[in-house]
Design an enzyme around this catalytic site. Structure first.
Site, PDB file in Angstrom:
ATOM      1  N   ASP A 245       4.773  20.461 -24.478  1.00  0.00           N
ATOM      2  CA  ASP A 245       3.533  20.127 -23.707  1.00  0.00           C
ATOM      3  C   ASP A 245       4.010  20.163 -22.250  1.00  0.00           C
ATOM      4  OD1 ASP A 245       0.731  19.891 -23.024  1.00  0.00           O
ATOM      5  OD2 ASP A 245       1.398  17.594 -22.823  1.00  0.00           O
TER       6      ASP A 245
ATOM      7  N   TYR B 208       1.659  18.672 -19.156  1.00  0.00           N
ATOM      8  CA  TYR B 208       1.137  17.587 -18.542  1.00  0.00           C
ATOM      9  C   TYR B 208       1.150  16.338 -19.260  1.00  0.00           C
ATOM     10  CZ  TYR B 208      -0.326  21.396 -15.454  1.00  0.00           C
ATOM     11  OH  TYR B 208      -0.240  22.722 -14.664  1.00  0.00           O
TER      12      TYR B 208
ATOM     13  N   ASN C 259      -1.622  24.090 -21.202  1.00  0.00           N
ATOM     14  CA  ASN C 259      -2.777  24.721 -20.972  1.00  0.00           C
ATOM     15  C   ASN C 259      -2.873  25.224 -19.493  1.00  0.00           C
ATOM     16  OD1 ASN C 259      -4.596  24.061 -23.151  1.00  0.00           O
ATOM     17  ND2 ASN C 259      -5.398  22.167 -22.323  1.00  0.00           N
TER      18      ASN C 259
END
Length: 354
Positions: free
Chosen positions: A9, A11, A114
């Site tokens: 991931d 962030y 994302n």
């Protein structure tokens, strides 16, 4: 499972979202930390709302809109300036070293975020971080924890890493092996496979556990390798089975009274260790030289040397261990008429006397 790739991931895992408060304080003053907390919460919740309604907006638009929700009084130009700060978020201090350690161990490094591809690339470049692949929500027009996002990476051989508990839970429920990176946030609801407190700890775990010493047991040898009539080969060591980049090693059983044709192995060096039986080697431009080796003996075959391998027994198989300096099954067959009576070359090594 052997970990072939680590998927990060972005962030809150590689990039320090909390560190953004210091940069915002220059603009907003002492309220920056509190605002950042509300902004990040609204940002994540907006992605979940979009998933629930089946809608999608790029993450830069989500970032801008969530800031407007929590601070509607901010001028539009300031909201844009604050949102642009996500393009150059600073990495955690251990991120670069961890990524480099994984690269040295031969482990692929991926980002699954994302963020839009442009946001991800900008932040990685600004932070001096290098990865092998980037996958993002834009690719499937959905956000984590939608399974479509996690499906962008293979399940087999993958370890997913996130500092966000909700993200670790989503990946685990999808079926990925998961490491939760404990940076003091909320724990995942699903038990992770591995719990680390730093990226360096994670990298060491992966590099040393799966890319350190490997034991290939006798019942794990792979017969799905290049075969020669009269022989049975089985692979023990190569890249796929042990992560070896320069070696191939395995077993060879030569049937009773069997022999190969004349050939060489290109630029590869080969070593044969005789376990059981009697090996007869012939070599030279006309296979004019010969030597024999028995149990416990080693045979070295130089690059490009014309040679022939023979089981000298008419009744018993010849069992050997073979190691080569490369993994491609290079065999160059030669049309050689052997001499009738090859010259005998005594087998000499430090412990066998002539």
């Amino acid at each position: 499972m052997i970990i072939q790739r680590v998927v990060f991931d972005l962030y809150g895992t590689l990039l320090d979202v909390g560190g953004l408060a210091g940069r915002l304080s220059a603009i907003l003053g002492s309220d920056a930390t509190e605002l950042l907390g509300r902004w990040r919460k609204a940002q994540i919740e907006l992605t979940w709302e979009l998933n629930r309604t089946g809608k999608y907006e790029p993450f830069d638009a989500v970032t801008l809109r969530s800031l407007q929700q929590v601070e509607p009084a901010l001028p539009e130009a300031m909201r844009k300036k604050l949102s642009d700060a996500w393009l150059t978020l600073a990495p955690y201090p251990d991120a670069k070293a961890a990524l480099e350690q994984l690269a040295k161990a031969g482990v692929k490094r991926l980002v699954l975020s994302n963020g839009t591809r442009a946001m991800i690339e900008s932040a990685l470049q600004a932070g001096g971080l290098s990865v092998d692949e980037i996958h993002c929500a834009d690719d499937v027009k959905a956000y984590k924890t939608d399974g479509r996002v996690y499906s962008l990476v293979p399940r087999e051989g993958t370890l997913f890493v996130s500092g966000n508990g909700w993200d670790a839970t989503g990946a685990k429920q999808f079926g990925l092996a998961v490491c939760w990176l404990d940076r003091g946030g909320l724990k995942p609801d699903a038990e992770p496979d591995f719990h680390a407190h730093s990226l360096v700890e994670l990298a060491a775990h992966v590099a040393y556990r799966d890319h350190g010493i490997r034991v290939i047991h006798a019942n794990q040898l792979d017969p799905n390798t290049a075969q020669t009539p009269g022989m049975n080969r089985a692979t023990a060591i190569n890249f796929a089975r042990a992560g070896a980049e320069k070696l191939w090693a395995g077993t060879v059983v030569i049937h009773a009274n069997a022999k190969t044709g004349a050939h060489h192995h290109g630029d590869l060096e080969s070593v044969i260790y005789v376990v059981k039986g009697k090996a007869r080697m012939r070599w030279g431009e006309k296979l004019e030289f010969t030597a024999e080796a028995g149990p416990g003996d080693f045979i070295f075959i130089p690059p490009y040397l014309p040679h022939q391998e023979i089981n000298a027994s008419r009744d018993e198989p010849l069992e050997c261990v073979l190691c080569r300096s490369g993994q491609d099954p290079v065999v160059v067959n030669l049309d050689i008429q052997p001499v009738e009576a090859p010259e005998d070359v005594k087998w000499i090594d430090p412990i066998h006397k002539t």
